[in-house]
Design an enzyme around this catalytic site. Structure first.
Site, mmCIF file in Angstrom:
data_model
loop_
_atom_site.group_PDB
_atom_site.id
_atom_site.type_symbol
_atom_site.label_atom_id
_atom_site.label_comp_id
_atom_site.label_asym_id
_atom_site.label_seq_id
_atom_site.Cartn_x
_atom_site.Cartn_y
_atom_site.Cartn_z
ATOM 1 N N PHE A 13 -15.937 -10.321 10.973
ATOM 2 C CA PHE A 13 -16.669 -9.977 12.176
ATOM 3 C C PHE A 13 -17.561 -11.149 12.588
ATOM 4 O O PHE A 13 -18.375 -11.630 11.789
ATOM 5 C CB PHE A 13 -17.518 -8.722 11.926
ATOM 6 C CG PHE A 13 -18.184 -8.198 13.147
ATOM 7 C CD1 PHE A 13 -17.479 -7.384 14.027
ATOM 8 C CD2 PHE A 13 -19.503 -8.510 13.428
ATOM 9 C CE1 PHE A 13 -18.090 -6.890 15.180
ATOM 10 C CE2 PHE A 13 -20.115 -8.020 14.578
ATOM 11 C CZ PHE A 13 -19.402 -7.210 15.447
ATOM 12 N N VAL A 14 -17.415 -11.621 13.808
ATOM 13 C CA VAL A 14 -18.205 -12.764 14.271
ATOM 14 C C VAL A 14 -19.112 -12.363 15.432
ATOM 15 O O VAL A 14 -18.847 -11.382 16.126
ATOM 16 C CB VAL A 14 -17.298 -13.939 14.709
ATOM 17 C CG1 VAL A 14 -16.371 -14.370 13.588
ATOM 18 C CG2 VAL A 14 -16.511 -13.597 15.964
ATOM 19 N N ASP A 20 -21.207 -9.551 20.341
ATOM 20 C CA ASP A 20 -22.436 -8.913 19.871
ATOM 21 C C ASP A 20 -22.266 -8.179 18.552
ATOM 22 O O ASP A 20 -21.154 -7.856 18.130
ATOM 23 C CB ASP A 20 -22.924 -7.894 20.897
ATOM 24 C CG ASP A 20 -22.066 -6.614 20.882
ATOM 25 O OD1 ASP A 20 -20.836 -6.729 21.025
ATOM 26 O OD2 ASP A 20 -22.631 -5.519 20.693
ATOM 27 N N GLU A 43 -9.685 -12.871 27.651
ATOM 28 C CA GLU A 43 -10.296 -12.087 26.570
ATOM 29 C C GLU A 43 -11.207 -12.953 25.725
ATOM 30 O O GLU A 43 -10.953 -14.149 25.547
ATOM 31 C CB GLU A 43 -9.200 -11.513 25.657
ATOM 32 C CG GLU A 43 -8.807 -10.093 25.983
ATOM 33 C CD GLU A 43 -9.850 -9.058 25.535
ATOM 34 O OE1 GLU A 43 -11.033 -9.400 25.355
ATOM 35 O OE2 GLU A 43 -9.448 -7.898 25.369
ATOM 36 N N ASP A 44 -12.232 -12.349 25.166
ATOM 37 C CA ASP A 44 -13.075 -13.054 24.201
ATOM 38 C C ASP A 44 -12.357 -13.156 22.855
ATOM 39 O O ASP A 44 -12.191 -14.226 22.312
ATOM 40 C CB ASP A 44 -14.451 -12.386 24.052
ATOM 41 C CG ASP A 44 -14.370 -10.861 24.006
ATOM 42 O OD1 ASP A 44 -13.265 -10.317 23.821
ATOM 43 O OD2 ASP A 44 -15.413 -10.215 24.159
ATOM 44 N N ARG A 70 -25.477 -12.056 21.565
ATOM 45 C CA ARG A 70 -24.595 -12.554 22.627
ATOM 46 C C ARG A 70 -25.064 -13.917 23.150
ATOM 47 O O ARG A 70 -24.268 -14.707 23.643
ATOM 48 C CB ARG A 70 -24.572 -11.576 23.814
ATOM 49 C CG ARG A 70 -23.906 -10.239 23.526
ATOM 50 C CD ARG A 70 -23.675 -9.499 24.838
ATOM 51 N NE ARG A 70 -23.440 -8.076 24.682
ATOM 52 C CZ ARG A 70 -22.248 -7.530 24.414
ATOM 53 N NH1 ARG A 70 -21.194 -8.292 24.267
ATOM 54 N NH2 ARG A 70 -22.131 -6.225 24.292
ATOM 55 N N ASP A 110 -8.050 -8.664 18.515
ATOM 56 C CA ASP A 110 -8.131 -8.225 17.125
ATOM 57 C C ASP A 110 -6.873 -7.408 16.833
ATOM 58 O O ASP A 110 -5.799 -7.981 16.648
ATOM 59 C CB ASP A 110 -9.432 -7.420 17.014
ATOM 60 C CG ASP A 110 -9.791 -7.005 15.617
ATOM 61 O OD1 ASP A 110 -9.557 -7.782 14.687
ATOM 62 O OD2 ASP A 110 -10.317 -5.896 15.444
ATOM 63 N N LYS A 139 -18.456 -6.401 28.101
ATOM 64 C CA LYS A 139 -19.342 -7.478 28.463
ATOM 65 C C LYS A 139 -19.025 -8.771 27.719
ATOM 66 O O LYS A 139 -19.424 -9.834 28.138
ATOM 67 C CB LYS A 139 -20.803 -7.107 28.100
ATOM 68 C CG LYS A 139 -21.350 -5.893 28.802
ATOM 69 C CD LYS A 139 -22.787 -5.644 28.328
ATOM 70 C CE LYS A 139 -22.846 -4.283 27.708
ATOM 71 N NZ LYS A 139 -24.177 -3.875 27.280
ATOM 72 N N GLY A 140 -18.343 -8.689 26.569
ATOM 73 C CA GLY A 140 -18.239 -9.827 25.662
ATOM 74 C C GLY A 140 -17.678 -11.098 26.267
ATOM 75 O O GLY A 140 -18.001 -12.194 25.836
HETATM 76 P P1 5GP Z 1 -8.726 -4.785 19.694
HETATM 77 O O1 5GP Z 1 -7.940 -6.048 19.878
HETATM 78 O O2 5GP Z 1 -8.869 -4.418 18.232
HETATM 79 O O3 5GP Z 1 -8.254 -3.641 20.519
HETATM 80 O O4 5GP Z 1 -10.205 -4.980 20.188
HETATM 81 C C1 5GP Z 1 -10.711 -6.209 20.512
HETATM 82 C C2 5GP Z 1 -12.168 -6.032 20.873
HETATM 83 O O5 5GP Z 1 -12.921 -5.708 19.701
HETATM 84 C C3 5GP Z 1 -12.748 -7.319 21.399
HETATM 85 O O6 5GP Z 1 -12.604 -7.430 22.787
HETATM 86 C C4 5GP Z 1 -14.190 -7.193 20.963
HETATM 87 O O7 5GP Z 1 -14.890 -6.433 21.909
HETATM 88 C C5 5GP Z 1 -14.104 -6.431 19.672
HETATM 89 N N1 5GP Z 1 -14.075 -7.347 18.519
HETATM 90 C C6 5GP Z 1 -13.008 -7.677 17.757
HETATM 91 N N2 5GP Z 1 -13.355 -8.535 16.783
HETATM 92 C C7 5GP Z 1 -14.668 -8.773 16.951
HETATM 93 C C8 5GP Z 1 -15.630 -9.594 16.237
HETATM 94 O O8 5GP Z 1 -15.353 -10.299 15.249
HETATM 95 N N3 5GP Z 1 -16.907 -9.582 16.715
HETATM 96 C C9 5GP Z 1 -17.291 -8.821 17.775
HETATM 97 N N4 5GP Z 1 -18.578 -8.873 18.143
HETATM 98 N N5 5GP Z 1 -16.414 -8.046 18.475
HETATM 99 C C10 5GP Z 1 -15.134 -8.018 18.053
HETATM 100 MG MG MG Z 2 -13.236 -7.730 24.663
#
Ligand code: 5GP
Ligand code: MG
Length: 199
Positions: free
Chosen positions: A167-168, A174, A114-115, A180, A118, A58-59
């Site tokens: 973590f943001v 969220d 993508e939001d 959100r 990470d 959902k992000g």
């Molecule tokens: P990755 O790149 O580690 O596979 O996962 C990325 C996902 O982790 C993002 O789409 C998001 O859902 C979640 N994520 C990564 N960093 C953050 C953060 O700082 N805050 C939040 N709320 N979600 C995050």
């Molecule tokens: Mg995401």
């Protein structure tokens, strides 16, 4: 109360929700301006084509909504949903689809939106799966990037902002399904994480 553009309430209007934020990293105005620039770049680069924007719920939905309206060429949008996963299954590059795309990708110019990226593990798995569907092109657009946290390389065509290794929340992101709706992005106070049900 609205800000001078009338688009969003001010941080102070969010009461306890904003009180949980220790530091604002990007304001609603800063995000809005950057998203407009990204929309302009996409409109220029894809001029003459009809890109398909794909997001994972959902992000990403506030960013997708704003980015979509900053794009001035014909464009389509589609969403997928994935199950939340444990760290160990994620590291095996394993993702379970809860909702697949409505649109076939064959011959399409796909822009994956993508939001935040990470580790890149989720995205890397999804890109492999989408590439197998035969798009004419496949590029990545992310609002936020945490480059120091990357475990697998991800080619990013459009990037909004870098984030620290923290973590943001806000603008779609969220913590336990809350925050959100904050129009800005920030860090949570340490004591929020220990709390049972937040706010
Ligand atoms: P990755 O790149 O580690 O596979 O996962 C990325 C996902 O982790 C993002 O789409 C998001 O859902 C979640 N994520 C990564 N960093 C953050 C953060 O700082 N805050 C939040 N709320 N979600 C995050
Ligand atoms: Mg995401």
């Amino acid at each position: 109360m609205m800000n001078e553009k009338g688009a969003h309430p001010e941080p102070g209007d969010f009461g306890p929700l904003a009180d949980d934020v220790s530091q604002v990293l990007y304001t609603a105005a800063e995000i809005g301006e950057r998203v407009r620039e990204m929309g302009q770049a996409i409109s220029q680069d894809y001029n003459g084509r009809r890109p398909l924007l794909i997001g994972v719920l959902k992000g990403v939905f506030p960013f997708m909504a704003d980015l979509l309206r900053a794009i001035t060429i014909p464009v389509q949008v589609d969403f997928m949903a994935i199950a939340s996963y444990s760290r160990s299954t994620r590291q095996q590059g394993f993702v379970r689809l809860q909702k697949d795309l409505d649109e076939p990708l064959e011959g399409r110019h796909v822009l994956f939106v993508e939001d935040v990226i990470d580790t890149g593990l989720t995205l890397s798995y999804l890109l492999r799966s989408l590439r197998a569907r035969g798009p004419a092109s496949l590029e990545v657009c992310t609002l936020f990037d945490k480059p120091q946290r990357r475990l697998v390389p991800i080619p990013i065509r459009y990037k909004g902002f870098d984030l620290p290794e923290k973590f943001v929340v806000g603008y779609g992101l969220d913590y336990r399904e809350l925050y959100r709706n904050l129009p800005f992005v920030g860090l949570l106070k340490a004591d929020v994480f220990g709390r049972d049900n937040g706010v």
